[in-house]
Each structure stands twice: as structure tokens, then as C-alpha cells.
Design a protein around this motif. Structure first.
Motif, mmCIF file in Angstrom:
data_model
loop_
_atom_site.group_PDB
_atom_site.id
_atom_site.type_symbol
_atom_site.label_atom_id
_atom_site.label_comp_id
_atom_site.label_asym_id
_atom_site.label_seq_id
_atom_site.Cartn_x
_atom_site.Cartn_y
_atom_site.Cartn_z
ATOM 1 N N ALA A 177 4.743 15.912 -3.128
ATOM 2 C CA ALA A 177 5.047 16.585 -4.506
ATOM 3 C C ALA A 177 5.284 17.868 -4.287
ATOM 4 N N ASP A 178 5.750 18.733 -2.650
ATOM 5 C CA ASP A 178 6.435 19.146 -2.531
ATOM 6 C C ASP A 178 8.055 19.215 -2.143
ATOM 7 N N ARG A 179 7.580 17.896 -1.802
ATOM 8 C CA ARG A 179 9.091 17.328 -0.976
ATOM 9 C C ARG A 179 10.689 17.720 -1.535
ATOM 10 N N PRO A 180 10.722 16.990 -2.091
ATOM 11 C CA PRO A 180 11.976 17.387 -3.732
ATOM 12 C C PRO A 180 12.325 18.391 -3.618
ATOM 13 N N ARG A 181 11.339 19.511 -3.876
ATOM 14 C CA ARG A 181 12.199 20.980 -4.138
ATOM 15 C C ARG A 181 12.333 21.562 -2.577
ATOM 16 N N ALA A 182 11.682 20.737 -1.532
ATOM 17 C CA ALA A 182 11.274 21.205 0.250
ATOM 18 C C ALA A 182 13.218 20.400 0.385
ATOM 19 N N PHE A 183 13.641 19.709 0.051
ATOM 20 C CA PHE A 183 14.782 19.292 0.520
ATOM 21 C C PHE A 183 15.822 19.552 -0.657
ATOM 22 N N ALA A 184 15.647 20.138 -1.461
ATOM 23 C CA ALA A 184 16.657 21.286 -2.250
ATOM 24 C C ALA A 184 16.591 22.085 -1.879
ATOM 25 N N VAL A 242 18.433 24.363 -11.078
ATOM 26 C CA VAL A 242 18.581 22.543 -11.370
ATOM 27 C C VAL A 242 17.181 21.918 -10.637
ATOM 28 N N THR A 243 16.501 22.193 -9.668
ATOM 29 C CA THR A 243 15.704 21.773 -8.614
ATOM 30 C C THR A 243 14.189 21.792 -9.708
ATOM 31 N N ARG A 244 14.013 23.175 -10.078
ATOM 32 C CA ARG A 244 13.398 23.747 -11.042
ATOM 33 C C ARG A 244 13.171 23.006 -11.834
ATOM 34 N N LEU A 245 14.378 22.698 -13.031
ATOM 35 C CA LEU A 245 14.540 22.167 -14.314
ATOM 36 C C LEU A 245 14.103 21.119 -14.477
ATOM 37 N N VAL A 246 14.314 19.919 -12.643
ATOM 38 C CA VAL A 246 13.479 18.533 -12.991
ATOM 39 C C VAL A 246 12.927 18.136 -12.311
ATOM 40 N N SER A 247 12.329 19.019 -11.522
ATOM 41 C CA SER A 247 10.481 19.184 -10.951
ATOM 42 C C SER A 247 9.205 18.617 -11.805
ATOM 43 N N GLY A 248 8.700 17.973 -11.034
ATOM 44 C CA GLY A 248 7.592 16.803 -11.990
ATOM 45 C C GLY A 248 7.518 16.127 -12.877
ATOM 46 N N ARG A 249 10.080 15.623 -13.340
ATOM 47 C CA ARG A 249 9.673 14.631 -14.148
ATOM 48 C C ARG A 249 10.396 13.243 -13.208
ATOM 49 N N SER A 250 10.854 12.384 -13.841
ATOM 50 C CA SER A 250 10.869 10.819 -12.859
ATOM 51 C C SER A 250 11.756 10.714 -12.521
ATOM 52 N N ARG A 251 11.562 10.845 -11.101
ATOM 53 C CA ARG A 251 12.313 10.611 -9.497
ATOM 54 C C ARG A 251 13.241 9.568 -10.077
ATOM 55 N N ALA A 252 13.033 8.271 -10.367
ATOM 56 C CA ALA A 252 13.507 6.738 -10.868
ATOM 57 C C ALA A 252 14.824 8.202 -12.022
ATOM 58 N N ALA A 253 14.543 8.231 -13.091
ATOM 59 C CA ALA A 253 15.404 9.492 -14.305
ATOM 60 C C ALA A 253 16.002 10.064 -13.536
ATOM 61 N N VAL A 254 16.128 10.473 -12.146
ATOM 62 C CA VAL A 254 16.129 12.119 -11.542
ATOM 63 C C VAL A 254 17.963 11.364 -11.252
ATOM 64 N N LEU A 255 17.072 10.304 -10.542
ATOM 65 C CA LEU A 255 18.573 9.573 -9.744
ATOM 66 C C LEU A 255 19.322 8.778 -10.483
ATOM 67 N N LEU A 256 18.982 8.430 -11.439
ATOM 68 C CA LEU A 256 19.831 7.624 -12.513
ATOM 69 C C LEU A 256 20.261 8.909 -13.321
ATOM 70 N N ALA A 257 20.129 9.144 -13.463
ATOM 71 C CA ALA A 257 20.757 10.359 -14.287
ATOM 72 C C ALA A 257 22.522 10.760 -13.129
ATOM 73 N N ASN A 313 33.248 23.589 -7.173
ATOM 74 C CA ASN A 313 32.485 22.577 -6.730
ATOM 75 C C ASN A 313 31.054 23.487 -5.636
ATOM 76 N N ALA A 314 31.616 24.162 -4.871
ATOM 77 C CA ALA A 314 30.456 24.797 -3.697
ATOM 78 C C ALA A 314 29.994 26.400 -4.532
ATOM 79 N N LEU A 315 30.042 26.751 -5.553
ATOM 80 C CA LEU A 315 29.896 28.059 -6.213
ATOM 81 C C LEU A 315 28.665 27.212 -7.404
ATOM 82 N N LEU A 316 29.042 26.160 -7.675
ATOM 83 C CA LEU A 316 28.498 25.541 -8.311
ATOM 84 C C LEU A 316 26.636 25.450 -8.264
ATOM 85 N N VAL A 317 26.815 24.515 -6.985
ATOM 86 C CA VAL A 317 25.835 23.745 -6.091
ATOM 87 C C VAL A 317 24.761 25.843 -5.282
ATOM 88 N N VAL A 318 25.509 26.268 -5.214
ATOM 89 C CA VAL A 318 24.906 27.553 -4.426
ATOM 90 C C VAL A 318 24.530 28.317 -5.413
#
Length: 453
Positions: free
Chosen positions: A142-149, A286-301, A275-280
């Protein structure tokens, strides 16, 4: 032979900041330090042409050798992580990279420079699958997407800062940059050796009860399927290669098109800085925003946004429209890149995480090698319209394909599930009388909490 599982909960490492294991944060620290000290990337070609008098074509060849070494290193690091352990693989990779950086900075013979460049790419890339496999061993699903982010944020922050530092330090000579890069890499190795435990699973799972016969068939079928025959996962890797090849157009085709519209190189540099500034600034929100949402939908988006963002570049000629396209494809990058790493760990058998992470990392390394060459070829032979249309189609296709793979792989349950071989599915249907598959299948890391796909 029993299947390997993660250690029981009682033996898991203590929890550190933000609810993640302390050992994870030491890996994260080593990643941040490594990229903060990555001084040679922005200036390698210049050091060869300006300081040592090599031709531009040879400098390009040396840079390509780094990419070739990275492709080999991703695969080798994954195999070694499963065979000799994550910790030792990370330490050895850091040491190889540090020695190679010293040789790369001090050598004058072309053969030595070429060998050092390949070895540097090999060593640096071999660390990544081992680190990602260790992360997956340590962090619950459950925490891996956050950790990878967090890792992705560390890489981008370190890259941005090291580029600035390299620009300031180059005034004192190129050799100092190579030596400083080697020193920070050795520091990373020391951190891994002193603070990161070995996490490679070594505990065989107990034999399933007779009532679990259908699940046992499915788990055993997948446990003995080699990676080269895991078609759904290989398709996921291929789609990631497609996504990454589109993303890599920012490195070669995009600057050509931007300057072709009459903009200066400084304008392009500002677009990359955006680009770099937006990611930083936005990756973690963004990771918190999509936390708990469908992983398939996030990859699709993520795939759709990257495809559309680069596709719209064909219509953007002014500065503001170009800024808008960068914002769009950067949003897709922030959605797709960190989560795809977490998904690849989720889909790997526990005892082969290293190999699977190596295969996944190879997709990114190969894209950095193939994407710029392929994009500029299309640009030269078919024009910018064809290139950006192809990017749009490829990005959308990658997002749709990944979403379909996850939807298929998860079965009827709400969580990401195993990729199942056709023979395993037939056995399950035969044993269960064509009942719907169980929402929880062994063979992956079923000892950790799962989050929704």
C-alpha cells in the motif's frame, strides 16, 4: 521447492519517518546523495572536446557507451540482486562506478576512456534494480507508490542541483568534477554497507493446505515460469519502453524543433528548467492526490498526458504554447514514472524481484538510447508533424495498454493480482468448476497489505 516470501511481520524493520521503514530512508538518502553528486553527466561531452581535444563524434560515442553500459547494468544488477543479495549488489555497483569515474576523468587514451564510460554506466545502472527490489522487500504494498514517488523526487531534485553545482565547479577544472562524483558515489556505497540490511527473501513459504489446491496450482505455475516467458509482464515492460521513448524526445527532437521555430537555446533551457521545477515542487503533492486511486487509471492518465503533451508540440510555435505543452507532459511524467516502478515490483514474484526490476529498468535505459535516435530520424525523414503525431499515438497506446494489463491481471478482486499463465487459469477453472478466481492469489507478496489498482 518452496516459494519464497517476505519475512514475517515480527521481523520487519522498525518504522521511520512518514510511516516508512528506517532502512528505506537510508536507501533514499543514498539515492539523493548519489544524484546530488552526479556532476559529470552535464559536462562529460564538453570535458572530452574542450579539455582533451577529442572530436565531437567521439564524445557522442562515449556518451552512447554510458547508455549501453546502463542497459547491460540494469539486467546484470537485477540478476545479482536475486543471487548474491540486494545490499552487496548496491555496494559493488557504487564501487565500480566510483573507480570508473576516476578513470574516466584521468584517462587520455581513447580505449581507456571508452572502457571507463561503459563501466560507469554498468555500475550505476546495476544499483537501481537492487535498490528497487530492496525497497519492495521493505515497504508494504500500500505504501510502495508513495515510496517510489519519494525516490523519483530525490532523483529529480539531485539532478537539478548537481547541474547547477557542476556549472559552478567547472571553473576549477573538469578533473575535480569527476573526482567529486566518485567521492559522493563512494559515500553512497558506505551508507549502504553501514545502514542498509540485506532484504533478499530467504524464508520458504509453508506448503498450502489441501483446501488451497487451486491457489497452489496457480502459484506453482507462475513460480516456475521464467521471466522470458512471463508475457504480460514483458508487455508491460515494452509499453514502458514506448512511454519512455516518447518522453526522451525532450532530449533530442524537442530542442531541434524549438530552435527551429526561432527560439534561442536559452528558451529551451528554461523549458527544461520548468520541467524539473514542476517535478521538484509538485511530485509529492500529486502523489498524495492520486493515493488510493486506481493504479490502472493513473497509468492511463499518465500515458495520455505525455502523449497529448508531446503531440500538441506540433501545434505550438510561441513560447507560451510551448510552456503549456511542457506542463501537460510533465503532469503525465509525474503520474506514470513513479507508479510504474511500484507496479513492476507488485507484479514480480517475491524471490525474483531483482530480475523483474532489472527488466523494468532496462526499458528506461534502452529508451534513453533508442528514443533520441529514433525521434531525430523521424524528424529528419518525415517532418515534425509525423513525429509529434506518432508521439501522441504512442503515449496514449502505452497508457491504455498498461491499464488493460492491470485490469486483466487483477482478476475480479479490487487489488493488483498475479499475472496468470493460461495453463494455470485452465487448472483453476477445472478445480473450481469455473468459479470466479479468488481476489487474493499467492505467488506475489501476499504477506503485505495491498492497495487498489
Amino acid at each position: 521447492m518452496g516459494e519464497f516470501t517476505a519475512p514475517p511481520a515480527s521481523s520487519r524493520p522498525p518504522v521511520g519517518p512518514l510511516g516508512l521503514p528506517r532502512a528505506y530512508w537510508w536507501i533514499w538518502t543514498s539515492i539523493l546523495v548519489n544524484w546530488l553528486g552526479a556532476f559529470t553527466g552535464p559536462i562529460l561531452a564538453l570535458s572530452l572536446t574542450d579539455a582533451r581535444g577529442y572530436s565531437v563524434s567521439y564524445a557522442g560515442f562515449v556518451v552512447s557507451l554510458l547508455g549501453a553500459g546502463a542497459i547491460a547494468g540494469s539486467a546484470a544488477g537485477g540478476i545479482l540482486a536475486d543471487r548474491i543479495g540486494r545490499r552487496l549488489t548496491m555496494f559493488a555497483g557504487h564501487c565500480l562506478t566510483a573507480v570508473s569515474m576516476v578513470l574516466l576523468g584521468l584517462s587520455t587514451a581513447q580505449g581507456a576512456v571508452s572502457a571507463a564510460a561503459f563501466a560507469a554506466g554498468l555500475g550505476a545502472a546495476s544499483v537501481r534494480p537492487a535498490a528497487q527490489a530492496s525497497l519492495a522487500d521493505l515497504v508494504p504494498s500500500a505504501d510502495r507508490p508513495r515510496a517510489f514517488a519519494y525516490n523519483y523526487w530525490a532523483v529529480n531534485t539531485g539532478t537539478a542541483v548537481s547541474a547547477v553545482l557542476a556549472g559552478l565547479m567547472v571553473e576549477h577544472g573538469y578533473t575535480q568534477l569527476f573526482l567529486a562524483d566518485a567521492a559522493t558515489t563512494l559515500l553512497c556505497g558506505a551508507v549502504v554497507l553501514a545502514k542498509v540490511p540485506e532484504t533478499r527473501p530467504e524464508h520458504p513459504a509453508p506448503a498450502p493446505a489441501p483446501a488451497d489446491r487451486a491457489q497452489r496450482h496457480t502459484a506453482e505455475a507462475h513460480a516456475h515460469v521464467p521471466l522470458r516467458k512471463d508475457a504480460p509482464f514483458l508487455l508491460f515492460v515494452l509499453l514502458t519502453l514506448v512511454f519512455a521513448a516518447v518522453y526522451e524526445q525532450k532530449a533530442a527532437a524537442l530542442p531541434v524543433v524549438v530552435t527551429g521555430h526561432g527560439h534561442s537555446a536559452a528558451t529551451f533551457s528554461l523549458l527544461m528548467a520548468l520541467n524539473a521545477l514542476l517535478v521538484v515542487l509538485l511530485q509529492l503533492p500529486v502523489t498524495r492526490l492520486v493515493s488510493g486511486r486506481s493504479r490502472a487509471a493513473v497509468l492511463l492518465a499518465g500515458g495520455v498526458l505525455v502523449g497529448v503533451g508531446f503531440g500538441l508540440t506540433g501545434l505550438a510555435t510561441g513560447t507560451l504554447p510551448l510552456v503549456g505543452t511542457v506542463v501537460v507532459w510533465t503532469a503525465g511524467e509525474m503520474l506514470y514514472a513513479p507508479l510504474a516502478g511500484a507496479v513492476s515490483a507488485e507484479l514480480a514474484p517475491v524471490h525474483r524481484r531483482g530480475r523483474y526490476q532489472g527488466a523494468y529498468g532496462t526499458a528506461w535505459s534502452a529508451a534513453a538510447f533508442i528514443g533520441p535516435a529514433g525521434g531525430t530520424w523521424v524528424l529528419a525523414h518525415a517532418g515534425p508533424g509525423a513525429l509529434w503525431s506518432l508521439c501522441a499515438a504512442a503515449g496514449v497506446a502505452a497508457g491504455v495498454g498498461c491499464a488493460l494489463i492491470l485490469r486483466t491481471a487483477r482478476g475480479s478482486g479490487p487489488h493488483p493480482e498475479n499475472f496468470r499463465t493460461a495453463s494455470a487459469v485452465r487448472r483453476r477453472r477445472r478445480d473450481n468448476g469455473w468459479r470466479r478466481p479468488s481476489p487474493s492469489l499467492p505467488g506475489r507478496d501476499t504477506t503485505t497489505e495491498r492497495s487498489s489498482t
